[in-house]
Structure formats: structure tokens, C-alpha cells
Write a protein that holds these residues in place. Structure first.
Motif, PDB file in Angstrom:
ATOM      1  N   ARG A 160       0.826  -1.208   0.000  1.00  0.00           N
ATOM      2  CA  ARG A 160       0.000   0.000   0.000  1.00  0.00           C
ATOM      3  C   ARG A 160       0.861   1.260   0.000  1.00  0.00           C
ATOM      4  N   GLN A 161       1.970   1.227   0.715  1.00  0.00           N
ATOM      5  CA  GLN A 161       2.874   2.372   0.727  1.00  0.00           C
ATOM      6  C   GLN A 161       3.417   2.669  -0.664  1.00  0.00           C
ATOM      7  N   ARG A 162       3.456   1.659  -1.507  1.00  0.00           N
ATOM      8  CA  ARG A 162       3.943   1.825  -2.878  1.00  0.00           C
ATOM      9  C   ARG A 162       2.832   2.234  -3.838  1.00  0.00           C
ATOM     10  N   GLY A 163       1.634   2.399  -3.335  1.00  0.00           N
ATOM     11  CA  GLY A 163       0.532   2.857  -4.169  1.00  0.00           C
ATOM     12  C   GLY A 163      -0.351   1.775  -4.744  1.00  0.00           C
ATOM     13  N   HIS A 164      -0.147   0.521  -4.328  1.00  0.00           N
ATOM     14  CA  HIS A 164      -0.986  -0.565  -4.820  1.00  0.00           C
ATOM     15  C   HIS A 164      -2.282  -0.649  -4.016  1.00  0.00           C
ATOM     16  N   HIS A 165      -3.324  -1.122  -4.661  1.00  0.00           N
ATOM     17  CA  HIS A 165      -4.620  -1.310  -4.014  1.00  0.00           C
ATOM     18  C   HIS A 165      -4.718  -2.766  -3.572  1.00  0.00           C
ATOM     19  N   VAL A 166      -4.736  -2.987  -2.277  1.00  0.00           N
ATOM     20  CA  VAL A 166      -4.657  -4.342  -1.732  1.00  0.00           C
ATOM     21  C   VAL A 166      -5.888  -4.637  -0.889  1.00  0.00           C
ATOM     22  N   SER A 167      -6.519  -5.783  -1.170  1.00  0.00           N
ATOM     23  CA  SER A 167      -7.703  -6.206  -0.423  1.00  0.00           C
ATOM     24  C   SER A 167      -7.574  -7.677  -0.065  1.00  0.00           C
ATOM     25  N   ALA A 168      -8.266  -8.057   0.995  1.00  0.00           N
ATOM     26  CA  ALA A 168      -8.311  -9.466   1.382  1.00  0.00           C
ATOM     27  C   ALA A 168      -9.335 -10.209   0.526  1.00  0.00           C
ATOM     28  N   VAL A 169      -9.020 -11.440   0.189  1.00  0.00           N
ATOM     29  CA  VAL A 169      -9.931 -12.321  -0.541  1.00  0.00           C
ATOM     30  C   VAL A 169     -10.028 -13.625   0.238  1.00  0.00           C
ATOM     31  N   VAL A 170     -11.210 -13.944   0.734  1.00  0.00           N
ATOM     32  CA  VAL A 170     -11.405 -15.225   1.397  1.00  0.00           C
ATOM     33  C   VAL A 170     -11.570 -16.287   0.311  1.00  0.00           C
ATOM     34  N   TRP A 171     -10.724 -17.332   0.371  1.00  0.00           N
ATOM     35  CA  TRP A 171     -10.746 -18.329  -0.703  1.00  0.00           C
ATOM     36  C   TRP A 171     -12.160 -18.919  -0.846  1.00  0.00           C
ATOM     37  N   GLY A 172     -12.459 -19.294  -2.080  1.00  0.00           N
ATOM     38  CA  GLY A 172     -13.794 -19.784  -2.401  1.00  0.00           C
ATOM     39  C   GLY A 172     -14.653 -18.733  -3.067  1.00  0.00           C
ATOM     40  N   ALA A 173     -14.175 -17.470  -3.071  1.00  0.00           N
ATOM     41  CA  ALA A 173     -14.925 -16.407  -3.738  1.00  0.00           C
ATOM     42  C   ALA A 173     -15.110 -16.737  -5.217  1.00  0.00           C
ATOM     43  N   GLU A 174     -16.204 -16.268  -5.791  1.00  0.00           N
ATOM     44  CA  GLU A 174     -16.518 -16.523  -7.197  1.00  0.00           C
ATOM     45  C   GLU A 174     -15.361 -16.059  -8.089  1.00  0.00           C
ATOM     46  N   THR A 175     -14.777 -16.991  -8.837  1.00  0.00           N
ATOM     47  CA  THR A 175     -13.557 -16.678  -9.582  1.00  0.00           C
ATOM     48  C   THR A 175     -13.793 -15.685 -10.715  1.00  0.00           C
ATOM     49  N   SER A 176     -14.975 -15.717 -11.336  1.00  0.00           N
ATOM     50  CA  SER A 176     -15.220 -14.771 -12.424  1.00  0.00           C
ATOM     51  C   SER A 176     -15.270 -13.343 -11.897  1.00  0.00           C
ATOM     52  N   GLN A 177     -15.780 -13.153 -10.686  1.00  0.00           N
ATOM     53  CA  GLN A 177     -15.808 -11.823 -10.089  1.00  0.00           C
ATOM     54  C   GLN A 177     -14.413 -11.368  -9.680  1.00  0.00           C
ATOM     55  N   LEU A 178     -13.586 -12.306  -9.253  1.00  0.00           N
ATOM     56  CA  LEU A 178     -12.210 -11.952  -8.895  1.00  0.00           C
ATOM     57  C   LEU A 178     -11.461 -11.426 -10.106  1.00  0.00           C
ATOM     58  N   ALA A 179     -11.698 -12.016 -11.254  1.00  0.00           N
ATOM     59  CA  ALA A 179     -11.026 -11.569 -12.476  1.00  0.00           C
ATOM     60  C   ALA A 179     -11.417 -10.140 -12.832  1.00  0.00           C
ATOM     61  N   ASP A 180     -12.631  -9.739 -12.445  1.00  0.00           N
ATOM     62  CA  ASP A 180     -13.077  -8.361 -12.698  1.00  0.00           C
ATOM     63  C   ASP A 180     -12.486  -7.373 -11.691  1.00  0.00           C
ATOM     64  N   ARG A 181     -12.225  -7.830 -10.464  1.00  0.00           N
ATOM     65  CA  ARG A 181     -11.803  -6.936  -9.384  1.00  0.00           C
ATOM     66  C   ARG A 181     -10.292  -6.763  -9.277  1.00  0.00           C
ATOM     67  N   PHE A 182      -9.536  -7.786  -9.685  1.00  0.00           N
ATOM     68  CA  PHE A 182      -8.103  -7.777  -9.422  1.00  0.00           C
ATOM     69  C   PHE A 182      -7.286  -8.068 -10.678  1.00  0.00           C
ATOM     70  N   GLY A 183      -6.068  -7.567 -10.658  1.00  0.00           N
ATOM     71  CA  GLY A 183      -5.120  -7.920 -11.704  1.00  0.00           C
ATOM     72  C   GLY A 183      -4.192  -9.032 -11.275  1.00  0.00           C
ATOM     73  N   ARG A 184      -4.154  -9.270  -9.950  1.00  0.00           N
ATOM     74  CA  ARG A 184      -3.240 -10.285  -9.434  1.00  0.00           C
ATOM     75  C   ARG A 184      -3.767 -10.802  -8.105  1.00  0.00           C
ATOM     76  N   LEU A 185      -3.652 -12.108  -7.897  1.00  0.00           N
ATOM     77  CA  LEU A 185      -3.960 -12.728  -6.615  1.00  0.00           C
ATOM     78  C   LEU A 185      -2.698 -13.366  -6.059  1.00  0.00           C
ATOM     79  N   ILE A 186      -2.481 -13.162  -4.768  1.00  0.00           N
ATOM     80  CA  ILE A 186      -1.369 -13.814  -4.086  1.00  0.00           C
ATOM     81  C   ILE A 186      -1.968 -14.691  -2.998  1.00  0.00           C
ATOM     82  N   VAL A 187      -1.844 -15.985  -3.171  1.00  0.00           N
ATOM     83  CA  VAL A 187      -2.406 -16.932  -2.202  1.00  0.00           C
ATOM     84  C   VAL A 187      -1.463 -17.001  -1.009  1.00  0.00           C
ATOM     85  N   ARG A 188      -1.965 -16.606   0.171  1.00  0.00           N
ATOM     86  CA  ARG A 188      -1.094 -16.521   1.323  1.00  0.00           C
ATOM     87  C   ARG A 188      -1.548 -17.394   2.501  1.00  0.00           C
TER      88      ARG A 188
END
Length: 324
Positions: A50-78
């Protein structure tokens, strides 16, 4: 390669309620979530991004994948730590990773790599290319194995599901009687899923286990984990203790070998090498016979960013480089 700016990044985690199973611990009573469902360790990375200007949100796994593709450019599974809580959740997580692979989203680590590393029989892939692993006998689903003859040649046996995490389903069989008593349960488990049978390594109680974190294939930092007195599980949430320290040369040497071997080990199952994962945690046990690979984790390992604060800088740098 080109640098990416102002990315929309989703950090994949589990639901808020799962965090109570892990935080706080006796080892770190003040290390607790401040922005759940982010874990306190992942929060360090989130703050850096966030300090670098990126928009970061939490994603609880199992979320609808087609909607994730609309909301994010990248997912990091942590930290999707609740997927191992039941057979149903495990299968759901496997299916979800497969669906992610079809979205076209940039996902780290790659879904195919995560699916490979979720099943601990990957240890045999490393063994086949010359990496020293904890001796491992794979019992495939639908098969079984007589445990008592095995335990007579060891100081005990460790039995665990091939797909598990955080010690879930692990059984320590101390002697022949324990093996006999567990045999029926073991046979039943083998009908539900593949199992691993390994010798108990007594050094785990005296020397513990080293966790080495690699970012982009390069060593970042190390953590030595010790179980509580009389126990065998090193996890902090099970009473284990942590020490942030760089490992001995032999441990580091095996870690480096494993990290470099990941693409070729992956190719044993897939017929092609993978690109180097964004992150890995390589667990090594020191024994009288030498250092042995216990696990190579690339799905949901705690990365202990707090062990070396510059690690979040390194991680963010890697995220800002577009994959080739």
C-alpha cells in the motif's frame, strides 16, 4: 521484464474466525491481527504494498472466480489455513485453485504448482532427482500397509495424510502396540485418501526444524522451530518456539538445492518445468545421516516476514516485475 505500478492485488486468506486458532501464541503473545482477515505476518506485506501505491484487499478463498477476475489484476495466495479442516474443504480448495487457473488472472504461486505442492507425494519427485528427503513410503488411496513390521526397524513412525497442513491428521506411533492399535484406523484412512509413512526422527525433539524462506528462488531468511518439551510438533500454535536466525551451512546448502530443483521436480509429474515460484518455505531437519527435506511449501506457509523486515521490500519488488 517491465515494472508494474498501481496494481489491484488480492491477498488470499481464510475467514476471520480461523485466525483465533493461530494468534496469539505463547512464543509471541503480542503478535495479533490488526486488520483481519489478514494475518499479522501478511499485514506487514500489505502495508508495504500500500505504501507503494498498490490497491490491496483481502480475498477469502472460495470467492466466485469470475468476479475476482473483474476486481483484481493479481492474486497472491497466502493464508487459506482452513482448507485442511475437513475432506470437503480440501476438495473445495483444490477445485477453486483449478478454477483460478482458467480465469487468466496472474496468480502466485501458479495454481499448477500449488496443486502439486498440496500433495506431499511431491517429496518423491525431489527424491527422484537426487534431493535428500525424509524417507517416505507412499500408500496410495485404496491400498494399505502393515505398520507393525515397519515400526520394529524404527524408533517410531509418523503417519499423515498426503494432503494436509499444520500437522492436521498426523499420528506419532511410538511402538508396536501403538501400530497395532492404529492399524484399523490407518486402513480406513487409506480408503479415503493417500497416506505417507515416515520414520520418526528423534532429532526433531532436540534440534527442531529449520524453515528457510525463498523469494523468487533466492534465500531470504531462516527460522528455527522447536517443539514444546516432550512434544514433536514444532508449530507455534501447538506450543512450539521460534528463533529467527540464519541456518548452518549444511541446512542452507540443502535449502538452496531444493529451491533450484523445484522446476525439475515439478517436471517429474507434469513433463515440463514450472517458472520459479514467487515464494517458498523449505523445511529441513538435521539428522545424524545429514540434512533432510521435510517439506517444500508453496501454498500457504507462514513466511515470517518479521524475521527480516527487508523481506517485505524484496517481496514487493518481485511483485512489481511482470512475469515473463
Amino acid at each position: 521484464m517491465s515494472h508494474l505500478r498501481s496494481q489491484r492485488i488480492g491477498i488470499v486468506t481464510s475467514g476471520v474466525e480461523k485466525l483465533a486458532d493461530y494468534f496469539p501464541t505463547v512464543a509471541e503473545p503480542d503478535f495479533v491481527p490488526t486488520e483481519p482477515p489478514f494475518t499479522p505476518d501478511d499485514q506487514l506485506l500489505v502495508d508495504e504494498l500500500r505504501q507503494r501505491g498498490h490497491h490491496v484487499s483481502a480475498v477469502v478463498w472460495g470467492a466466485e472466480t469470475s468476479q475476482l477476475a473483474d476486481r483484481f489484476g493479481r492474486l497472491i495466495v497466502r493464508s487459506p489455513w482452513d482448507y485442511q479442516d475437513s475432506d470437503e474443504l480440501r476438495q473445495g480448495f483444490l477445485s477453486w485453485l483449478s478454477q483460478l487457473a482458467a480465469t487468466g488472472l496472474v496468480v502466485d504461486n501458479e495454481p499448477d504448482v500449488m496443486l502439486w505442492l498440496m500433495d506431499k507425494q511431491y517429496l518423491l519427485d525431489f527424491d527422484s532427482i537426487g534431493v535428500s528427503i525424509v524417507p517416505t513410503h507412499l500408500v496410495s488411496i485404496g491400498e494399505s500397509l502393515d505398520l507393525e513390521p515397519l515400526i520394529e526397524r524404527q524408533q517410531g513412525l509418523i503417519v499423515k495424510p498426503a494432503i494436509s497442513a499444520a500437522g492436521a491428521g498426523l499420528e506419532f506411533l511410538r511402538d508396536s502396540k501403538a501400530a497395532r492399535d492404529f492399524q484399523a484406523e490407518f486402513t480406513a484412512r487409506c480408503q479415503r485418501g493417500a497416506q505417507l509413512v515416515q520414520p520418526f526422527l528423534p532429532e526433531i525433539q532436540t534440534k527442531g526444524e529449520w524453515s528457510l524462506v525463498y523469494l523468487g528462488g533466492e534465500y531470504s531468511h531462516g527460522i528455527r522451530k522447536l517443539p514444546a518439551q516432550g512434544q514433536i510438533l514444532v508449530h507455534a500454535e501447538r506450543g512450539g518456539s521460534l528463533r529467527f536466525s540464519d541456518p548452518p551451512a549444511a541446512v542452507r546448502g540443502l535449502g538452496d538445492q531444493v529451491a533450484a530443483a523445484v522446476p525439475d521436480a515439478f517436471a517429474q509429474q507434469h513433463g515440463r518445468p514450472c517458472r520459479m515460484p514467487l515464494y517458498l518455505r523449505i523445511d529441513v531437519i538435521e539428522t545424524a545421516a545429514g540434512c533432510l527435506l521435510s517439506e517444500c511449501e508453496g501454498v500457504e506457509p507462514e513466511l515470517f516476514f518479521r524475521a527480516r523486515r527487508s523481506s517485505t521490500t524484496r517481496f514487493a519488488d518481485l511483485i512489481e516485475i511482470e512475469p515473463e
